[in-house]
Motif scaffolding. Structure first.
Motif, PDB file in Angstrom:
ATOM      1  N   LEU A 231     -34.942  65.805   6.013  1.00  0.00           N
ATOM      2  CA  LEU A 231     -33.677  66.412   6.426  1.00  0.00           C
ATOM      3  C   LEU A 231     -33.025  65.664   7.590  1.00  0.00           C
ATOM      4  O   LEU A 231     -31.826  65.395   7.574  1.00  0.00           O
ATOM      5  CB  LEU A 231     -33.912  67.874   6.821  1.00  0.00           C
ATOM      6  CG  LEU A 231     -34.395  68.803   5.707  1.00  0.00           C
ATOM      7  CD1 LEU A 231     -34.651  70.211   6.254  1.00  0.00           C
ATOM      8  CD2 LEU A 231     -33.393  68.856   4.570  1.00  0.00           C
ATOM      9  N   GLY A 232     -33.827  65.321   8.609  1.00  0.00           N
ATOM     10  CA  GLY A 232     -33.263  64.720   9.814  1.00  0.00           C
ATOM     11  C   GLY A 232     -33.136  63.213   9.766  1.00  0.00           C
ATOM     12  O   GLY A 232     -32.181  62.646  10.288  1.00  0.00           O
ATOM     13  N   SER A 233     -34.118  62.551   9.118  1.00  0.00           N
ATOM     14  CA  SER A 233     -34.132  61.098   9.133  1.00  0.00           C
ATOM     15  C   SER A 233     -33.597  60.475   7.857  1.00  0.00           C
ATOM     16  O   SER A 233     -33.337  59.281   7.834  1.00  0.00           O
ATOM     17  CB  SER A 233     -35.564  60.594   9.376  1.00  0.00           C
ATOM     18  OG  SER A 233     -35.611  59.198   9.437  1.00  0.00           O
ATOM     19  N   SER A 234     -33.441  61.249   6.803  1.00  0.00           N
ATOM     20  CA  SER A 234     -32.876  60.710   5.561  1.00  0.00           C
ATOM     21  C   SER A 234     -31.515  61.328   5.269  1.00  0.00           C
ATOM     22  O   SER A 234     -30.505  60.634   5.240  1.00  0.00           O
ATOM     23  CB  SER A 234     -33.842  60.940   4.386  1.00  0.00           C
ATOM     24  OG  SER A 234     -35.034  60.197   4.565  1.00  0.00           O
ATOM     25  N   ALA A 235     -31.483  62.656   5.067  1.00  0.00           N
ATOM     26  CA  ALA A 235     -30.216  63.306   4.719  1.00  0.00           C
ATOM     27  C   ALA A 235     -29.170  63.104   5.812  1.00  0.00           C
ATOM     28  O   ALA A 235     -28.044  62.669   5.552  1.00  0.00           O
ATOM     29  CB  ALA A 235     -30.445  64.799   4.474  1.00  0.00           C
ATOM     30  N   LEU A 236     -29.531  63.417   7.063  1.00  0.00           N
ATOM     31  CA  LEU A 236     -28.542  63.372   8.138  1.00  0.00           C
ATOM     32  C   LEU A 236     -28.127  61.939   8.463  1.00  0.00           C
ATOM     33  O   LEU A 236     -26.937  61.655   8.668  1.00  0.00           O
ATOM     34  CB  LEU A 236     -29.105  64.058   9.383  1.00  0.00           C
ATOM     35  CG  LEU A 236     -28.148  64.204  10.571  1.00  0.00           C
ATOM     36  CD1 LEU A 236     -26.854  64.882  10.155  1.00  0.00           C
ATOM     37  CD2 LEU A 236     -28.827  64.986  11.702  1.00  0.00           C
ATOM     38  N   THR A 237     -29.081  61.005   8.491  1.00  0.00           N
ATOM     39  CA  THR A 237     -28.725  59.637   8.866  1.00  0.00           C
ATOM     40  C   THR A 237     -27.860  58.962   7.804  1.00  0.00           C
ATOM     41  O   THR A 237     -26.885  58.288   8.132  1.00  0.00           O
ATOM     42  CB  THR A 237     -29.984  58.788   9.120  1.00  0.00           C
ATOM     43  OG1 THR A 237     -30.821  58.813   7.959  1.00  0.00           O
ATOM     44  CG2 THR A 237     -30.757  59.295  10.316  1.00  0.00           C
ATOM     45  N   PHE A 238     -28.190  59.155   6.523  1.00  0.00           N
ATOM     46  CA  PHE A 238     -27.358  58.546   5.485  1.00  0.00           C
ATOM     47  C   PHE A 238     -26.001  59.239   5.393  1.00  0.00           C
ATOM     48  O   PHE A 238     -25.000  58.601   5.077  1.00  0.00           O
ATOM     49  CB  PHE A 238     -28.079  58.580   4.136  1.00  0.00           C
ATOM     50  CG  PHE A 238     -29.077  57.471   3.968  1.00  0.00           C
ATOM     51  CD1 PHE A 238     -28.662  56.183   3.660  1.00  0.00           C
ATOM     52  CD2 PHE A 238     -30.425  57.704   4.140  1.00  0.00           C
ATOM     53  CE1 PHE A 238     -29.572  55.155   3.523  1.00  0.00           C
ATOM     54  CE2 PHE A 238     -31.351  56.685   4.005  1.00  0.00           C
ATOM     55  CZ  PHE A 238     -30.928  55.406   3.695  1.00  0.00           C
ATOM     56  N   TRP A 239     -25.950  60.537   5.679  1.00  0.00           N
ATOM     57  CA  TRP A 239     -24.661  61.234   5.714  1.00  0.00           C
ATOM     58  C   TRP A 239     -23.798  60.692   6.853  1.00  0.00           C
ATOM     59  O   TRP A 239     -22.593  60.460   6.681  1.00  0.00           O
ATOM     60  CB  TRP A 239     -24.884  62.731   5.883  1.00  0.00           C
ATOM     61  CG  TRP A 239     -23.614  63.522   5.987  1.00  0.00           C
ATOM     62  CD1 TRP A 239     -22.773  63.872   4.980  1.00  0.00           C
ATOM     63  CD2 TRP A 239     -23.041  64.063   7.192  1.00  0.00           C
ATOM     64  NE1 TRP A 239     -21.704  64.606   5.476  1.00  0.00           N
ATOM     65  CE2 TRP A 239     -21.845  64.730   6.823  1.00  0.00           C
ATOM     66  CE3 TRP A 239     -23.428  64.061   8.522  1.00  0.00           C
ATOM     67  CZ2 TRP A 239     -21.038  65.383   7.756  1.00  0.00           C
ATOM     68  CZ3 TRP A 239     -22.621  64.704   9.455  1.00  0.00           C
ATOM     69  CH2 TRP A 239     -21.443  65.352   9.064  1.00  0.00           C
ATOM     70  N   LEU A 240     -24.408  60.470   8.025  1.00  0.00           N
ATOM     71  CA  LEU A 240     -23.659  59.888   9.144  1.00  0.00           C
ATOM     72  C   LEU A 240     -23.154  58.495   8.798  1.00  0.00           C
ATOM     73  O   LEU A 240     -22.021  58.130   9.142  1.00  0.00           O
ATOM     74  CB  LEU A 240     -24.550  59.832  10.391  1.00  0.00           C
ATOM     75  CG  LEU A 240     -24.862  61.163  11.063  1.00  0.00           C
ATOM     76  CD1 LEU A 240     -25.953  60.987  12.120  1.00  0.00           C
ATOM     77  CD2 LEU A 240     -23.613  61.761  11.700  1.00  0.00           C
ATOM     78  N   MET A 241     -23.975  57.708   8.101  1.00  0.00           N
ATOM     79  CA  MET A 241     -23.541  56.373   7.705  1.00  0.00           C
ATOM     80  C   MET A 241     -22.368  56.443   6.737  1.00  0.00           C
ATOM     81  O   MET A 241     -21.400  55.684   6.855  1.00  0.00           O
ATOM     82  CB  MET A 241     -24.700  55.609   7.063  1.00  0.00           C
ATOM     83  CG  MET A 241     -24.316  54.207   6.598  1.00  0.00           C
ATOM     84  SD  MET A 241     -25.657  53.310   5.789  1.00  0.00           S
ATOM     85  CE  MET A 241     -26.709  52.955   7.197  1.00  0.00           C
ATOM     86  N   GLN A 242     -22.428  57.373   5.781  1.00  0.00           N
ATOM     87  CA  GLN A 242     -21.323  57.505   4.832  1.00  0.00           C
ATOM     88  C   GLN A 242     -20.059  58.026   5.516  1.00  0.00           C
ATOM     89  O   GLN A 242     -18.952  57.641   5.149  1.00  0.00           O
ATOM     90  CB  GLN A 242     -21.727  58.436   3.684  1.00  0.00           C
ATOM     91  CG  GLN A 242     -22.722  57.832   2.713  1.00  0.00           C
ATOM     92  CD  GLN A 242     -22.134  56.664   1.946  1.00  0.00           C
ATOM     93  OE1 GLN A 242     -20.929  56.492   1.843  1.00  0.00           O
ATOM     94  NE2 GLN A 242     -23.016  55.826   1.405  1.00  0.00           N
ATOM     95  N   ARG A 243     -20.205  58.910   6.512  1.00  0.00           N
ATOM     96  CA  ARG A 243     -19.040  59.354   7.278  1.00  0.00           C
ATOM     97  C   ARG A 243     -18.393  58.167   7.985  1.00  0.00           C
ATOM     98  O   ARG A 243     -17.167  58.030   8.025  1.00  0.00           O
ATOM     99  CB  ARG A 243     -19.467  60.398   8.320  1.00  0.00           C
ATOM    100  CG  ARG A 243     -19.851  61.739   7.741  1.00  0.00           C
ATOM    101  CD  ARG A 243     -18.672  62.642   7.550  1.00  0.00           C
ATOM    102  NE  ARG A 243     -18.060  63.036   8.804  1.00  0.00           N
ATOM    103  CZ  ARG A 243     -17.027  63.845   8.909  1.00  0.00           C
ATOM    104  NH1 ARG A 243     -16.477  64.353   7.818  1.00  0.00           N
ATOM    105  NH2 ARG A 243     -16.526  64.156  10.079  1.00  0.00           N
ATOM    106  N   ALA A 244     -19.224  57.287   8.554  1.00  0.00           N
ATOM    107  CA  ALA A 244     -18.705  56.128   9.265  1.00  0.00           C
ATOM    108  C   ALA A 244     -18.051  55.135   8.312  1.00  0.00           C
ATOM    109  O   ALA A 244     -17.134  54.402   8.714  1.00  0.00           O
ATOM    110  CB  ALA A 244     -19.824  55.446  10.044  1.00  0.00           C
TER     111      ALA A 244
END
Length: 295
Positions: free
Chosen positions: A217-230
């Motif tokens: 949840l924290g190191s895969s879902a959230l980090t890749f979501w942040l990358m896609q937002r960027a």
């Protein structure tokens, strides 16, 4: 991306707390948990199911994830951590070159100069660790395989940006993250079934299970979501350049765990990484629209 670097940098010590589990199968499980967490966002999105135009892009992005993690885990048994961290500093420059080739980066001198500065800083941190551990850098088969993984890592944000500005990928960052992780997880899981003793997942402890849920949840879902937002506002090279902060965060965590490791040898690399990050923040958004749309 600063939050992304913090989460990724802190994930390395968490991975070290896990027991001896098959890494590829473990990654597939992390991606599955990440997709479960993302589904709450994806199920309400109007473009939650990929169309015929988006599916090949998601498949290619998933293949990039599978290629990187597959190469990383294989190379971990054939290359040193120093060699891998040294090679990984090439990713932003590789992303910049690929981005130029497909029209999602502009030809200019400022960004490559900042990338080179950050790369020098990351190399300085790797050299500091090598000096303290007495390690040495070499290039062999393991390093060659990991470099192929670095190419896959660099290609992921390039595909994301190109697919977004061309209108082939949906505007929702959650949808893009979900499907790239889902297809990447399928490919990594298939590779794990072929080369790993998957039955060893049954030896997972309750502590391991909690750590895997956190990583999913924290190191895969959230980090890749942040990358896609960027991805909707930054070019691929700028996104991957924040990866230079990852060893900086890991260095700070190392000092928390082992204060005796603190020394002047870390200062040059850390200063260059911080300077490069500040220049990236001051530079703003220089990513071209390439005739497409914003997400």
């Amino acid at each position: 991306m600063l939050a992304w670097a913090l989460l990724v940098g802190l994930s390395f010590p968490v991975v070290g707390w896990l027991g001896e589990l098959p890494p590829l199968s473990l990654t597939a499980l992390r991606f599955f948990i990440a997709c479960l967490g993302l589904w709450a966002l994806v199920r309400r999105a109007p473009e939650r199911w990929p169309g015929r135009r988006a599916l090949p892009w998601f498949a290619a992005m998933g293949a990039c994830l599978a290629g990187f993690f597959g190469a990383m885990f294989w190379a971990a048994h054939h290359a040193t951590a120093l060699s891998m961290s040294t090679l990984y500093v090439s990713v932003p420059l590789l992303a910049y070159g690929m981005g130029l080739a497909v029209g999602v980066e502009r030809l200019a001198w400022r960004l490559p100069a900042i990338l080179a500065l950050g790369a020098l800083g990351a190399l300085g941190l790797a050299a500091a660790e090598a000096w303290q551990r007495g390690g040495a850098w070499r290039f062999g088969t393991g390093e060659a395989v990991f470099f192929l993984g670095c190419l896959c890592s660099a290609l992921y944000p390039v595909l994301s940006r190109r697919g977004l500005v061309s209108g082939r990928l949906p505007a929702s960052a959650a949808v893009r993250t979900f499907w790239s992780l889902a297809l990447g997880g399928v490919l990594v899981g298939a590779l794990g079934l072929a080369v790993e003793p998957v039955i060893r997942l049954a030896t997972m402890s309750g502590r391991d299970a909690l750590l895997i849920v956190y990583l999913g949840l924290g190191s895969s879902a959230l980090t890749f979501w942040l990358m896609q937002r960027a991805t909707s506002v930054l070019g691929p090279a700028s996104i991957t350049a924040y990866g230079y902060l990852v060893p900086f965060v890991s260095m700070l965590w190392l000092f928390v765990e082992t204060p005796s490791r603190l020394g002047w040898v870390w200062l040059p690399g850390a200063a260059l990484v911080v300077l490069a990050t500040g220049l990236l923040l001051a530079r703003g958004d220089d990513a071209p629209e390439a005739g497409g749309r914003r997400g």
